[in-house]
Design an enzyme around this catalytic site. Structure first.
Site, mmCIF file in Angstrom:
data_model
loop_
_atom_site.group_PDB
_atom_site.id
_atom_site.type_symbol
_atom_site.label_atom_id
_atom_site.label_comp_id
_atom_site.label_asym_id
_atom_site.label_seq_id
_atom_site.Cartn_x
_atom_site.Cartn_y
_atom_site.Cartn_z
ATOM 1 C CB THR A 7 -14.639 -36.430 -81.977
ATOM 2 O OG1 THR A 7 -14.868 -35.564 -80.858
ATOM 3 C CG2 THR A 7 -15.616 -36.087 -83.089
ATOM 4 C CD GLN A 66 -15.387 -36.289 -69.243
ATOM 5 O OE1 GLN A 66 -14.657 -36.320 -68.249
ATOM 6 N NE2 GLN A 66 -15.250 -35.375 -70.191
ATOM 7 C CB SER A 80 -10.386 -38.659 -75.570
ATOM 8 O OG SER A 80 -9.655 -37.655 -76.178
ATOM 9 C CB CYS A 86 -18.898 -28.926 -77.167
ATOM 10 S SG CYS A 86 -17.763 -30.230 -76.814
HETATM 11 N N1 PLP Z 1 -17.223 -37.835 -75.368
HETATM 12 C C1 PLP Z 1 -17.257 -37.267 -74.158
HETATM 13 C C2 PLP Z 1 -18.126 -37.866 -73.085
HETATM 14 C C3 PLP Z 1 -16.502 -36.126 -73.896
HETATM 15 O O1 PLP Z 1 -16.540 -35.571 -72.686
HETATM 16 C C4 PLP Z 1 -15.718 -35.572 -74.926
HETATM 17 C C5 PLP Z 1 -14.964 -34.322 -74.703
HETATM 18 O O2 PLP Z 1 -15.295 -33.533 -73.848
HETATM 19 C C6 PLP Z 1 -15.701 -36.222 -76.171
HETATM 20 C C7 PLP Z 1 -16.461 -37.342 -76.349
HETATM 21 C C8 PLP Z 1 -14.877 -35.691 -77.303
HETATM 22 O O3 PLP Z 1 -13.516 -35.891 -76.998
HETATM 23 P P1 PLP Z 1 -12.369 -35.414 -77.995
HETATM 24 O O4 PLP Z 1 -12.161 -33.983 -77.706
HETATM 25 O O5 PLP Z 1 -11.181 -36.250 -77.628
HETATM 26 O O6 PLP Z 1 -12.821 -35.673 -79.369
#
Ligand code: PLP
Length: 398
Positions: free
Chosen positions: A73, A181, A203, A328
């Site tokens: 994020t 992903q 991440s 989410c």
């Molecule tokens: N982008 C994608 C495609 C994700 O699947 C996720 C989490 O599920 C995120 C961003 C956000 O990741 P983080 O929890 O490390 O901020």
């Protein structure tokens, strides 16, 4: 009861090797990597080595292009707001309607601030129309932000092609991809097929590193303003003392992901067996995104005429961890924006379940789902007003 963990797109267990690699920096090696005395310089060296490993994992040689962050994020926010603030002359952004909220909400925020944003649609398979993408590029386009693979369906977008046509149209349009992903699941080469990508986010906790660490690749020469302003860490690109232990853990996770690359066929094999057996044993079940290139570990099944929440609850009772929509959106009654964009029929929109595997899963996990899930579906359908349990078919009345 054994826990069968099939929610690896939400988060993954920390690999024991990652944990081992982190321990020294959580205990004796606690020094600030920016301090000037001997023990601190050793920690600074470990930080540099970790960034070198992460760079290598992404196919690049220059460590200054790797910005450690706290999560995807933050990487996405830094990439998008940072690019926008460094390029005040342009006001147009292209993204898709199926991005993770960490991109989607940032783009909506910019739209509220007066930027023009195109949210490109997808078809019923979840794929993008490349010609529509090319038509969307404009002389005032500042940034393209398109994910590498979708977190809910696993559908892969042709980022290499999209980045190439972007640069062929106008070298100064910045191209960002959210590879959260795919990092660790698909090979990424920022000097090869991804050489036109300027910014790439991912991440740690999706590839067996801990939660609370991520990275943003920033290609050398990319105009971008820092998002976190403070100290001079990371050459002024991100204030804040680096989380050395977790960055070292992320680097170790990247090495392990490379070592485990040959497990892709095994993963795909398990995923395909899960899908084909479920389709055989459960009527009115479809696989969302099946007609598109997909991640080998992800299966999003649409079960018509029942609710995802009920299925999740009963799967949980049988020790199976899965999800409906993304982590989410689960817990909210709103159907997934990704499935809505794919025009998944109303009768299946609320009944989609995502199973996502990792190399820690084995065939016995698949067997357990195949044993439990058809019974779960049958019992819920008996209670569904839209399902005629006598004849095992829908009533047709919605
Ligand atoms: N982008 C994608 C495609 C994700 O699947 C996720 C989490 O599920 C995120 C961003 C956000 O990741 P983080 O929890 O490390 O901020």
């Amino acid at each position: 009861m054994k826990t069968v963990y099939l929610d690896n797109n939400a988060t993954t267990p920390i690999a024991p090797e990652v944990y081992e690699a982190m321990i020294p920096y959580l205990t004796g090696q606690y020094f600030n990597p920016s301090s000037m005395y001997g023990p601190a310089t050793e920690v600074g060296d470990a930080l540099k080595a970790a960034k070198r490993t992460i760079a290598h994992f992404l196919g690049v040689g220059n460590v200054t292009q790797i910005l450690p962050t706290s999560c995807a994020t933050e990487s996405n926010n830094t990439a998008i707001y940072g690019a926008v603030r460094a390029n005040p002359g342009r006001r147009h952004i292209i993204t898709t309607s199926v991005e993770h909220p960490a991109v989607l909400e940032v783009c909506k925020d910019l739209q509220r601030q007066g930027y023009e944003v195109d949210f490109l649609p997808v078809d019923t398979h979840g794929t993008l129309d490349v010609r529509a993408f090319i038509r969307a590029l404009r002389p005032d386009t500042l940034l393209v932000s398109i994910m590498h693979a979708n977190n809910e369906t696993g559908v892969i977008f042709p980022v290499d092609e999209l980045a190439r046509v972007t640069k062929e149209t106008d070298q100064s349009i910045l191209f960002h991809t959210d590879a959260t992903q795919t990092a660790g699941k698909l090979p990424i080469n920022l000097r090869g097929s991804f050489k036109n990508v300027d910014l790439l986010s991912f991440s740690g906790h999706k590839l067996h590193a801990p939660k609370g660490v991520g990275a943003l690749f920033i290609r050398r020469g990319t105009p971008i303003r820092p998002y976190l302003i403070g100290g001079h860490q990371e050459s002024g690109r991100r204030g804040g003392t680096e989380n050395v232990a977790f960055i070292v853990g992320l680097a170790r996770a990247c090495e392990l992901a490379t070592e485990h690359r040959d497990g892709e066929d095994r993963l795909r094999g398990m995923r395909d067996r899960l899908e084909s057996s479920l389709q055989e044993s459960i009527p009115y079940l479809e696989v969302n995104g099946k007609g598109a290139p997909r991640l080998p570990n992800t299966s999003n099944v649409a079960v018509h005429y029942i609710e995802g929440e009920g299925m999740l609850y009963q799967l949980d009772e049988a020790g199976i961890c899965a999800s409906s929509g993304s982590a989410c959106t689960s817990g909210s009654l709103e159907p997934s924006h990704v499935l809505k964009a794919m025009d998944v029929p109303f009768t299946a929109m609320h009944g989609s379940i995502r199973f996502s595997l990792s190399h820690y899963n084995d065939e016995s996990d698949v067997d357990h789902v195949l044993d439990v899930f058809p019974r779960v579906v049958a019992s819920l359908r008996k209670l569904s007003p839209y399902w005629d349990s006598e004849t095992d078919r829908p009533t047709g009345k919605i």
